[in-house]
Design a protein around this motif. Structure first.
Motif, PDB file in Angstrom:
ATOM      1  N   ARG A   1      -3.006   1.323 -11.189  1.00  0.00           N
ATOM      2  CA  ARG A   1      -2.794   2.053  -9.896  1.00  0.00           C
ATOM      3  C   ARG A   1      -2.243   3.677 -10.467  1.00  0.00           C
ATOM      4  NH1 ARG A   1       0.148  -1.402  -5.513  1.00  0.00           N
ATOM      5  NH2 ARG A   1      -0.458   0.485  -4.213  1.00  0.00           N
TER       6      ARG A   1
ATOM      7  N   PRO B   1      -2.584   6.459   8.362  1.00  0.00           N
ATOM      8  CA  PRO B   1      -2.316   6.872   7.096  1.00  0.00           C
ATOM      9  C   PRO B   1      -3.605   6.503   6.271  1.00  0.00           C
ATOM     10  CG  PRO B   1      -0.851   5.256   7.961  1.00  0.00           C
ATOM     11  CD  PRO B   1      -1.811   5.658   9.068  1.00  0.00           C
ATOM     12  N   LEU B   2      -4.050   7.487   5.159  1.00  0.00           N
ATOM     13  CA  LEU B   2      -5.155   7.433   4.457  1.00  0.00           C
ATOM     14  C   LEU B   2      -4.688   6.409   3.495  1.00  0.00           C
ATOM     15  CD1 LEU B   2      -8.062   8.731   4.110  1.00  0.00           C
ATOM     16  CD2 LEU B   2      -6.967  10.370   2.738  1.00  0.00           C
ATOM     17  N   LEU B   3      -5.790   5.423   3.075  1.00  0.00           N
ATOM     18  CA  LEU B   3      -5.583   4.699   1.930  1.00  0.00           C
ATOM     19  C   LEU B   3      -6.417   4.775   0.722  1.00  0.00           C
ATOM     20  CD1 LEU B   3      -5.506   1.401   3.985  1.00  0.00           C
ATOM     21  CD2 LEU B   3      -3.175   2.529   3.085  1.00  0.00           C
ATOM     22  N   ASP B   4      -7.729   5.252   0.865  1.00  0.00           N
ATOM     23  CA  ASP B   4      -8.596   5.147  -0.236  1.00  0.00           C
ATOM     24  C   ASP B   4      -9.832   6.083   0.344  1.00  0.00           C
ATOM     25  OD1 ASP B   4      -9.233   4.831  -3.046  1.00  0.00           O
ATOM     26  OD2 ASP B   4     -10.132   3.043  -2.593  1.00  0.00           O
ATOM     27  N   ILE B   5     -10.402   6.723  -0.887  1.00  0.00           N
ATOM     28  CA  ILE B   5     -11.640   7.486  -0.795  1.00  0.00           C
ATOM     29  C   ILE B   5     -12.576   6.979  -1.930  1.00  0.00           C
ATOM     30  CG2 ILE B   5     -12.809   9.620  -0.607  1.00  0.00           C
ATOM     31  CD1 ILE B   5      -9.931  10.809   0.327  1.00  0.00           C
TER      32      ILE B   5
ATOM     33  N   TRP C   1      -5.677   3.100   7.264  1.00  0.00           N
ATOM     34  CA  TRP C   1      -4.783   2.016   7.980  1.00  0.00           C
ATOM     35  C   TRP C   1      -4.686   2.166   9.293  1.00  0.00           C
ATOM     36  CZ3 TRP C   1      -3.191  -2.448   5.937  1.00  0.00           C
ATOM     37  CH2 TRP C   1      -1.955  -2.949   6.354  1.00  0.00           C
TER      38      TRP C   1
ATOM     39  N   LEU D   1      -5.587   8.674 -12.126  1.00  0.00           N
ATOM     40  CA  LEU D   1      -6.260   9.516 -11.328  1.00  0.00           C
ATOM     41  C   LEU D   1      -7.461  10.054 -11.450  1.00  0.00           C
ATOM     42  CD1 LEU D   1      -3.182  11.500  -9.790  1.00  0.00           C
ATOM     43  CD2 LEU D   1      -4.095   9.309  -9.169  1.00  0.00           C
TER      44      LEU D   1
ATOM     45  N   LEU E   1     -11.176   4.749   3.559  1.00  0.00           N
ATOM     46  CA  LEU E   1     -10.256   3.523   3.941  1.00  0.00           C
ATOM     47  C   LEU E   1      -9.012   4.063   4.828  1.00  0.00           C
ATOM     48  CD1 LEU E   1     -11.022   1.015   1.121  1.00  0.00           C
ATOM     49  CD2 LEU E   1     -12.370   1.127   3.258  1.00  0.00           C
TER      50      LEU E   1
ATOM     51  N   MET F   1       3.764  -0.668   4.874  1.00  0.00           N
ATOM     52  CA  MET F   1       2.162  -1.172   4.715  1.00  0.00           C
ATOM     53  C   MET F   1       1.897  -2.399   3.909  1.00  0.00           C
ATOM     54  SD  MET F   1      -0.045   2.266   5.302  1.00  0.00           S
ATOM     55  CE  MET F   1       0.473   3.127   3.840  1.00  0.00           C
TER      56      MET F   1
ATOM     57  N   GLU G   1       0.619  14.697  -4.936  1.00  0.00           N
ATOM     58  CA  GLU G   1       0.640  13.945  -6.226  1.00  0.00           C
ATOM     59  C   GLU G   1      -0.614  13.199  -6.327  1.00  0.00           C
ATOM     60  OE1 GLU G   1       2.559  13.434  -3.433  1.00  0.00           O
ATOM     61  OE2 GLU G   1       3.121  11.398  -3.234  1.00  0.00           O
ATOM     62  N   PHE G   2      -1.625  13.248  -5.311  1.00  0.00           N
ATOM     63  CA  PHE G   2      -2.743  12.548  -5.500  1.00  0.00           C
ATOM     64  C   PHE G   2      -4.216  13.643  -5.640  1.00  0.00           C
ATOM     65  CE2 PHE G   2      -0.327   9.403  -3.432  1.00  0.00           C
ATOM     66  CZ  PHE G   2      -0.237   8.452  -4.465  1.00  0.00           C
TER      67      PHE G   2
ATOM     68  N   ALA H   1      -6.989  13.381  -8.114  1.00  0.00           N
ATOM     69  CA  ALA H   1      -7.935  12.351  -7.719  1.00  0.00           C
ATOM     70  C   ALA H   1      -9.340  12.643  -6.726  1.00  0.00           C
ATOM     71  CB  ALA H   1      -7.468  10.941  -7.305  1.00  0.00           C
ATOM     72  N   LEU H   2      -9.221  13.998  -6.688  1.00  0.00           N
ATOM     73  CA  LEU H   2     -10.399  14.682  -5.812  1.00  0.00           C
ATOM     74  C   LEU H   2     -11.192  15.422  -6.813  1.00  0.00           C
ATOM     75  CD1 LEU H   2      -8.270  16.264  -2.800  1.00  0.00           C
ATOM     76  CD2 LEU H   2      -9.826  14.210  -2.751  1.00  0.00           C
TER      77      LEU H   2
ATOM     78  N   LEU I   1       0.933  -1.084   0.010  1.00  0.00           N
ATOM     79  CA  LEU I   1       0.181   0.033  -0.074  1.00  0.00           C
ATOM     80  C   LEU I   1       0.956   1.210  -0.061  1.00  0.00           C
ATOM     81  CD1 LEU I   1      -2.452  -1.290   2.710  1.00  0.00           C
ATOM     82  CD2 LEU I   1      -2.934  -0.945   0.358  1.00  0.00           C
ATOM     83  N   THR I   2       0.295   2.475  -0.642  1.00  0.00           N
ATOM     84  CA  THR I   2       0.988   3.595  -0.601  1.00  0.00           C
ATOM     85  C   THR I   2       0.028   4.660   0.217  1.00  0.00           C
ATOM     86  OG1 THR I   2       1.921   5.140  -1.941  1.00  0.00           O
ATOM     87  CG2 THR I   2       0.149   4.172  -2.966  1.00  0.00           C
ATOM     88  N   PRO I   3       0.561   5.507   0.956  1.00  0.00           N
ATOM     89  CA  PRO I   3      -0.303   6.234   1.698  1.00  0.00           C
ATOM     90  C   PRO I   3      -0.762   7.466   0.577  1.00  0.00           C
ATOM     91  CG  PRO I   3       2.127   6.658   2.627  1.00  0.00           C
ATOM     92  CD  PRO I   3       1.932   5.507   1.566  1.00  0.00           C
ATOM     93  N   ILE I   4      -2.118   7.603   0.596  1.00  0.00           N
ATOM     94  CA  ILE I   4      -2.497   8.828  -0.201  1.00  0.00           C
ATOM     95  C   ILE I   4      -2.689   9.971   0.469  1.00  0.00           C
ATOM     96  CG2 ILE I   4      -3.758   7.237  -1.958  1.00  0.00           C
ATOM     97  CD1 ILE I   4      -6.268   8.571  -0.339  1.00  0.00           C
TER      98      ILE I   4
ATOM     99  N   GLY J   1     -12.413  12.588 -10.640  1.00  0.00           N
ATOM    100  CA  GLY J   1     -11.378  12.049  -9.792  1.00  0.00           C
ATOM    101  C   GLY J   1     -11.685  10.668  -9.420  1.00  0.00           C
ATOM    102  N   VAL J   2     -10.730   9.761  -9.333  1.00  0.00           N
ATOM    103  CA  VAL J   2     -11.049   8.345  -8.849  1.00  0.00           C
ATOM    104  C   VAL J   2     -11.685   8.292  -7.398  1.00  0.00           C
ATOM    105  CG1 VAL J   2      -9.694   7.318 -10.599  1.00  0.00           C
ATOM    106  CG2 VAL J   2      -8.901   7.703  -8.256  1.00  0.00           C
ATOM    107  N   PHE J   3     -11.211   9.281  -6.576  1.00  0.00           N
ATOM    108  CA  PHE J   3     -11.703   9.348  -5.023  1.00  0.00           C
ATOM    109  C   PHE J   3     -13.132   9.870  -5.183  1.00  0.00           C
ATOM    110  CE2 PHE J   3      -7.081  10.220  -3.690  1.00  0.00           C
ATOM    111  CZ  PHE J   3      -6.668   8.967  -3.785  1.00  0.00           C
ATOM    112  N   SER J   4     -13.729  10.400  -6.275  1.00  0.00           N
ATOM    113  CA  SER J   4     -15.139  10.740  -6.450  1.00  0.00           C
ATOM    114  C   SER J   4     -15.961   9.857  -6.945  1.00  0.00           C
ATOM    115  CB  SER J   4     -15.208  12.128  -7.118  1.00  0.00           C
ATOM    116  OG  SER J   4     -14.108  13.019  -6.863  1.00  0.00           O
TER     117      SER J   4
ATOM    118  N   ASN K   1      -4.661   2.666  -4.509  1.00  0.00           N
ATOM    119  CA  ASN K   1      -4.470   1.552  -3.815  1.00  0.00           C
ATOM    120  C   ASN K   1      -5.883   0.745  -4.096  1.00  0.00           C
ATOM    121  OD1 ASN K   1      -2.028   1.906  -2.044  1.00  0.00           O
ATOM    122  ND2 ASN K   1      -3.238   3.537  -1.119  1.00  0.00           N
TER     123      ASN K   1
END
Lengths: 154, 154
Positions: free
Chosen positions: B62, A117-121, A56, B65, A54, B1, A37-38, A41-42, A3-6, B77-80, B88
């Motif tokens: 992965r 650590p935040l993993l996913d939304i 950790w 985004l 989600l 993780m 870097e993420f 994705a919002l 896993l990578t922390p977002i 966004g993929v988080f939306s 992840n």
């Protein structure tokens, strides 16, 4: 499976005993800080009233396979309950999205300890995720009853 | 993780195009096979009508985004959204538990490709997880509308 922390969660809960039993019982505003870097994705996330979050459980015990719920003295499997302790401590909350501030989401309904650590939304979608008729022998039916369960130190 | 597989998913979906858009649209019986060392964590799981199933999207991209949903030409966004592609790729389904057979759970409502690593199972609790009033600008309100969205090859 790495896993990578977002991002990271900023919360007022500093230790295990500070956090509410479940995210839905958390009245506090919690900040989900997304790494630069993420942030792409919002895009358009403010069109969602609720989010699946989600994170950790970095202070969980991954060896525990059975434990007592706050509602009974009977041991149940961690896959049959919502114990934070489990082989892969991926914690799950449905959060109310209050607002976005740049790379941060201000939410309610998350029980994470500070620094988790935040993993996913993901967008919460009632057609997919809301099953009001589901039944469960281990967890009471109302938030009020859930809040009254026994405190455990596992 | 670092994640550890708790089991493997046996499903009739062999390739990306075979799987339904979302787990709730899957009518097939799917088998969650739990590894022997984690079977103790299933104790009393048959008291749950529905389960939260987390699995690893081992064929996801992965790096993506933003993507188009099946319901619009606008990038979100993929988080939306509920895109399987995300930093992840922890896929989330609410499954109906049909029955337990030894170290296997027979469920409905899971869209996993055959052979996907199983990560976690949690009891679904309506008081915590069912938010029928949630709103969402990206995903239609009914399963019927969700099933009618456009097929994408991302």
């Amino acid at each position: 499976m790495q896993l990578t922390p977002i991002g990271v969660i900023h919360s007022p809960y500093k230790e295990r005993g500070d956090a509410p039993r479940q995210g839905r019982l958390s009245e506090n505003e919690i900040t989900l800080e997304i790494l630069p870097e993420f942030v792409a994705a919002l895009k358009d996330i403010e069109r969602c009233s609720h989010l699946i979050v989600l994170y950790w459980g970095d202070r969980a015990n991954r060896e525990i396979l059975q434990s007592r719920t706050p509602f009974s003295e009977v041991l149940v499997g961690v896959f049959s309950s919502r114990s934070p302790n489990r082989p892969n401590p991926i914690a799950f909350c449905v959060a109310d999205l209050i607002r976005q501030e740049d790379n941060c989401l201000i939410v309610r309904g998350v029980d994470a300890l500070d620094g988790s650590p935040l993993l996913d939304i993901k967008a919460y979608a009632p057609a997919l995720d809301s099953i009001p008729e589901a039944t469960n022998g281990h967890i009471p039916k109302s938030l009020d009853e859930i809040s009254k369960g026994k405190k455990r130190n596992a």
